[in-house]
Design a protein around this motif. Structure first.
Motif, PDB file in Angstrom:
ATOM      1  N   ASN A  41       0.811  -1.219   0.000  1.00 57.42           N
ATOM      2  CA  ASN A  41       0.000   0.000   0.000  1.00 57.42           C
ATOM      3  C   ASN A  41       0.854   1.283   0.000  1.00 57.42           C
ATOM      4  OD1 ASN A  41      -2.323   1.510   0.054  1.00 57.42           O
ATOM      5  ND2 ASN A  41      -2.599   1.352   2.275  1.00 57.42           N
ATOM      6  N   GLY A  42       1.779   1.364  -0.954  1.00 62.50           N
ATOM      7  CA  GLY A  42       2.612   2.565  -1.068  1.00 62.50           C
ATOM      8  C   GLY A  42       3.905   2.493  -0.278  1.00 62.50           C
ATOM      9  N   LEU A  43       4.149   1.363   0.378  1.00 61.99           N
ATOM     10  CA  LEU A  43       5.368   1.245   1.188  1.00 61.99           C
ATOM     11  C   LEU A  43       6.360   0.237   0.596  1.00 61.99           C
ATOM     12  CD1 LEU A  43       3.862   1.412   4.793  1.00 61.99           C
ATOM     13  CD2 LEU A  43       5.233   3.162   3.627  1.00 61.99           C
ATOM     14  N   SER A  44       6.395   0.155  -0.734  1.00 61.39           N
ATOM     15  CA  SER A  44       7.460  -0.641  -1.351  1.00 61.39           C
ATOM     16  C   SER A  44       8.242   0.282  -2.284  1.00 61.39           C
ATOM     17  CB  SER A  44       6.897  -1.854  -2.089  1.00 61.39           C
ATOM     18  OG  SER A  44       6.262  -1.479  -3.273  1.00 61.39           O
ATOM     19  N   PHE A  45       9.552   0.098  -2.259  1.00 56.77           N
ATOM     20  CA  PHE A  45      10.439   1.015  -2.985  1.00 56.77           C
ATOM     21  C   PHE A  45      11.534   0.237  -3.710  1.00 56.77           C
ATOM     22  CE2 PHE A  45       8.668   3.202   0.645  1.00 56.77           C
ATOM     23  CZ  PHE A  45       8.251   4.417   0.111  1.00 56.77           C
ATOM     24  N   VAL A  46      12.019   0.844  -4.784  1.00 50.92           N
ATOM     25  CA  VAL A  46      13.189   0.283  -5.456  1.00 50.92           C
ATOM     26  C   VAL A  46      14.312   1.319  -5.429  1.00 50.92           C
ATOM     27  CG1 VAL A  46      11.966  -1.298  -7.002  1.00 50.92           C
ATOM     28  CG2 VAL A  46      12.379   1.064  -7.737  1.00 50.92           C
ATOM     29  N   PHE A  47      15.533   0.809  -5.511  1.00 53.60           N
ATOM     30  CA  PHE A  47      16.695   1.676  -5.728  1.00 53.60           C
ATOM     31  C   PHE A  47      17.079   1.485  -7.182  1.00 53.60           C
ATOM     32  CE2 PHE A  47      20.956   3.121  -6.022  1.00 53.60           C
ATOM     33  CZ  PHE A  47      21.120   4.067  -5.034  1.00 53.60           C
ATOM     34  N   ASP A  61       2.170  -2.024   6.765  1.00 53.03           N
ATOM     35  CA  ASP A  61       1.664  -1.427   8.007  1.00 53.03           C
ATOM     36  C   ASP A  61       0.379  -2.167   8.371  1.00 53.03           C
ATOM     37  OD1 ASP A  61       0.575   0.090   9.992  1.00 53.03           O
ATOM     38  OD2 ASP A  61       0.514   1.962   8.845  1.00 53.03           O
ATOM     39  N   VAL A  62       0.454  -2.986   9.420  1.00 59.41           N
ATOM     40  CA  VAL A  62      -0.741  -3.741   9.802  1.00 59.41           C
ATOM     41  C   VAL A  62      -1.379  -3.164  11.062  1.00 59.41           C
ATOM     42  CG1 VAL A  62      -0.083  -5.886   8.648  1.00 59.41           C
ATOM     43  CG2 VAL A  62       0.635  -5.506  11.009  1.00 59.41           C
ATOM     44  N   GLY A  63      -1.076  -1.918  11.327  1.00 59.59           N
ATOM     45  CA  GLY A  63      -1.737  -1.240  12.440  1.00 59.59           C
ATOM     46  C   GLY A  63      -1.026  -1.442  13.761  1.00 59.59           C
ATOM     47  N   PHE A  64      -1.001  -2.670  14.248  1.00 58.05           N
ATOM     48  CA  PHE A  64      -0.360  -2.938  15.540  1.00 58.05           C
ATOM     49  C   PHE A  64       1.154  -2.757  15.439  1.00 58.05           C
ATOM     50  CE2 PHE A  64      -4.053  -5.720  15.030  1.00 58.05           C
ATOM     51  CZ  PHE A  64      -4.842  -5.250  16.074  1.00 58.05           C
ATOM     52  N   ARG A  65       1.677  -3.092  14.299  1.00 55.86           N
ATOM     53  CA  ARG A  65       3.107  -2.970  14.029  1.00 55.86           C
ATOM     54  C   ARG A  65       3.281  -3.030  12.508  1.00 55.86           C
ATOM     55  NH1 ARG A  65       1.876  -8.024  15.921  1.00 55.86           N
ATOM     56  NH2 ARG A  65       2.135  -7.387  18.069  1.00 55.86           N
ATOM     57  N   ALA A  66       4.496  -2.834  12.039  1.00 57.68           N
ATOM     58  CA  ALA A  66       4.737  -2.961  10.593  1.00 57.68           C
ATOM     59  C   ALA A  66       5.697  -4.128  10.378  1.00 57.68           C
ATOM     60  CB  ALA A  66       5.318  -1.674  10.043  1.00 57.68           C
ATOM     61  N   TYR A  67       5.602  -4.724   9.209  1.00 58.48           N
ATOM     62  CA  TYR A  67       6.398  -5.908   8.899  1.00 58.48           C
ATOM     63  C   TYR A  67       7.209  -5.679   7.624  1.00 58.48           C
ATOM     64  CZ  TYR A  67       7.324 -10.641   7.129  1.00 58.48           C
ATOM     65  OH  TYR A  67       7.931 -11.762   6.619  1.00 58.48           O
ATOM     66  N   LEU A  68       8.516  -5.870   7.738  1.00 56.86           N
ATOM     67  CA  LEU A  68       9.393  -5.784   6.565  1.00 56.86           C
ATOM     68  C   LEU A  68       9.440  -7.190   5.955  1.00 56.86           C
ATOM     69  CD1 LEU A  68      12.951  -4.127   6.576  1.00 56.86           C
ATOM     70  CD2 LEU A  68      12.350  -6.073   5.151  1.00 56.86           C
ATOM     71  N   SER A  69       8.800  -7.362   4.801  1.00 62.46           N
ATOM     72  CA  SER A  69       8.705  -8.711   4.233  1.00 62.46           C
ATOM     73  C   SER A  69       9.878  -9.036   3.323  1.00 62.46           C
ATOM     74  CB  SER A  69       7.388  -8.884   3.479  1.00 62.46           C
ATOM     75  OG  SER A  69       7.290  -7.963   2.423  1.00 62.46           O
ATOM     76  N   GLU A  70      10.398  -8.047   2.613  1.00 60.10           N
ATOM     77  CA  GLU A  70      11.501  -8.323   1.700  1.00 60.10           C
ATOM     78  C   GLU A  70      12.487  -7.160   1.623  1.00 60.10           C
ATOM     79  OE1 GLU A  70      12.091 -11.194   0.530  1.00 60.10           O
ATOM     80  OE2 GLU A  70      10.137 -12.071   0.940  1.00 60.10           O
ATOM     81  N   LEU A  71      13.746  -7.507   1.594  1.00 62.14           N
ATOM     82  CA  LEU A  71      14.811  -6.536   1.302  1.00 62.14           C
ATOM     83  C   LEU A  71      15.874  -7.293   0.526  1.00 62.14           C
ATOM     84  CD1 LEU A  71      16.426  -3.882   1.551  1.00 62.14           C
ATOM     85  CD2 LEU A  71      17.355  -4.779   3.690  1.00 62.14           C
ATOM     86  N   LEU A 102       8.772  -1.847  13.896  1.00 64.92           N
ATOM     87  CA  LEU A 102       8.962  -2.541  12.617  1.00 64.92           C
ATOM     88  C   LEU A 102       9.631  -3.881  12.917  1.00 64.92           C
ATOM     89  CD1 LEU A 102       9.054  -2.624   9.486  1.00 64.92           C
ATOM     90  CD2 LEU A 102      11.143  -1.247   9.599  1.00 64.92           C
ATOM     91  N   ILE A 103       9.053  -4.960  12.392  1.00 60.68           N
ATOM     92  CA  ILE A 103       9.631  -6.290  12.650  1.00 60.68           C
ATOM     93  C   ILE A 103      10.009  -6.950  11.323  1.00 60.68           C
ATOM     94  CG2 ILE A 103       8.350  -6.673  14.795  1.00 60.68           C
ATOM     95  CD1 ILE A 103       6.485  -8.547  13.119  1.00 60.68           C
ATOM     96  N   SER A 104      10.838  -7.970  11.409  1.00 56.83           N
ATOM     97  CA  SER A 104      11.173  -8.740  10.210  1.00 56.83           C
ATOM     98  C   SER A 104      11.768 -10.090  10.607  1.00 56.83           C
ATOM     99  CB  SER A 104      12.186  -7.981   9.342  1.00 56.83           C
ATOM    100  OG  SER A 104      12.329  -8.638   8.104  1.00 56.83           O
ATOM    101  N   ASP A 105      11.597 -11.083   9.747  1.00 56.14           N
ATOM    102  CA  ASP A 105      12.330 -12.342   9.890  1.00 56.14           C
ATOM    103  C   ASP A 105      13.469 -12.242   8.887  1.00 56.14           C
ATOM    104  OD1 ASP A 105      10.212 -12.247   8.028  1.00 56.14           O
ATOM    105  OD2 ASP A 105      10.365 -14.388   7.648  1.00 56.14           O
ATOM    106  N   VAL A 106      14.687 -12.252   9.376  1.00 53.69           N
ATOM    107  CA  VAL A 106      15.808 -11.956   8.480  1.00 53.69           C
ATOM    108  C   VAL A 106      16.764 -13.140   8.387  1.00 53.69           C
ATOM    109  CG1 VAL A 106      15.647  -9.542   9.163  1.00 53.69           C
ATOM    110  CG2 VAL A 106      17.428 -10.953  10.182  1.00 53.69           C
ATOM    111  N   TRP A 107      17.489 -13.193   7.307  1.00 56.76           N
ATOM    112  CA  TRP A 107      18.520 -14.232   7.148  1.00 56.76           C
ATOM    113  C   TRP A 107      19.550 -14.069   8.259  1.00 56.76           C
ATOM    114  CZ3 TRP A 107      20.292 -14.618   1.309  1.00 56.76           C
ATOM    115  CH2 TRP A 107      19.237 -15.169   0.560  1.00 56.76           C
TER     116      TRP A 107
END
Ligand SMILES: CC(C)(COP(=O)(O)OP(=O)(O)OC[C@H]1O[C@@H](n2cnc3c(N)ncnc32)[C@H](O)[C@@H]1OP(=O)(O)O)[C@@H](O)C(=O)NCCC(=O)NCCS
Length: 131
Positions: A41-47, A61-71, A102-107
Motif C-alpha cells: 500500500n505505497g510502502l514498497s520502494f526500489v533503488f 503497516d498492519v496497524g499494531f506494528r509494521a512488517y518488513l517482508s523483503e529486502l 517494525l519487525i522482520s524475519d531476516v537471514w
C-alpha cells in the motif's frame, strides 16, 4: 535513486531476487511480487540507477506494528549503502504514519547488517506453521 515501486517493475524485481542465491522461495505464489507490492500500500520502494533496479524493499503497516517482508540488493551493488538507504526510507515513511515498531524475519547472515542499523532482538519468538 529511491522511488516507489511500480507494477511494471515486477519482472525486474523477480530477476533481481532470483539472482541472489537462495533468496527465491519455490513455495511462493506466481504473483508473489504483485501481491507484496499491492499489500504494501505505497510502502514498497526500489533503488534504481541508470534504469536498472539494484534494490527492493517492501513493508506492510498492519496497524499494531509494521512488517518488513523483503529486502534485497543486487550482488554487484552490495556494500554501497543501498540496503541501509532503503531501510532508512521505509522507517521514515512508517514514522510519518505513526508506526512505533517494525519487525522482520531476516537471514542469519544479515543479522549484523540490521544490528548496525539499530535493530535488536525482541522478547518474543518467531513461530510458523506450514500450510
Ligand atoms: C543484507 C543486504 C540487504 C545489505 O544491503 P547492502 O546494500 O549490501 O548493505 P549496506 O551497504 O547498506 O551496508 C550497511 C552496513 O551494514 C554492513 N553489512 C551489509 N551486509 C552485511 C552482512 N551481511 N553482514 C554484516 N554486515 C553487513 C555494511 O558493511 C555496512 O556497514 P558500515 O555502515 O559499518 O559500513 C544485502 O547484502 C542483500 O540483499 N543480501 C542478500 C539478501 C538478504 O540477506 N536480505 C536481507 C534479509 S532477508
Amino acid at each position: 535513486m529511491i522511488r516507489k515501486t511500480k507494477l511494471s517493475d515486477i519482472s525486474h524485481i523477480e530477476s533481481l531476487m532470483k539472482s541472489v542465491e537462495g533468496f527465491w522461495d519455490k513455495d511462493w505464489k506466481e504473483d508473489v511480487i504483485q501481491i507484496g507490492i499491492k499489500s504494501a500500500n505505497g510502502l514498497s520502494f526500489v533503488f534504481e540507477e541508470n534504469d536498472e533496479i539494484l534494490g527492493f524493499i517492501c513493508v506492510h503497516d498492519v496497524g499494531f506494528r509494521a512488517y518488513l517482508s523483503e529486502l534485497v540488493v543486487s550482488v554487484k551493488a552490495q556494500g554501497k549503502s543501498i540496503g541501509k538507504e532503503l531501510v532508512a526510507k521505509v522507517e521514515k515513511e512508517l514514522k510519518k504514519r505513526g508506526c512505533k515498531t517494525l519487525i522482520s524475519d531476516v537471514w542469519k547472515d544479515a543479522e549484523e547488517f540490521y544490528a548496525k542499523l539499530g535493530w535488536s532482538k525482541p522478547d518474543v519468538v518467531l513461530l510458523r506453521k506450514k500450510l
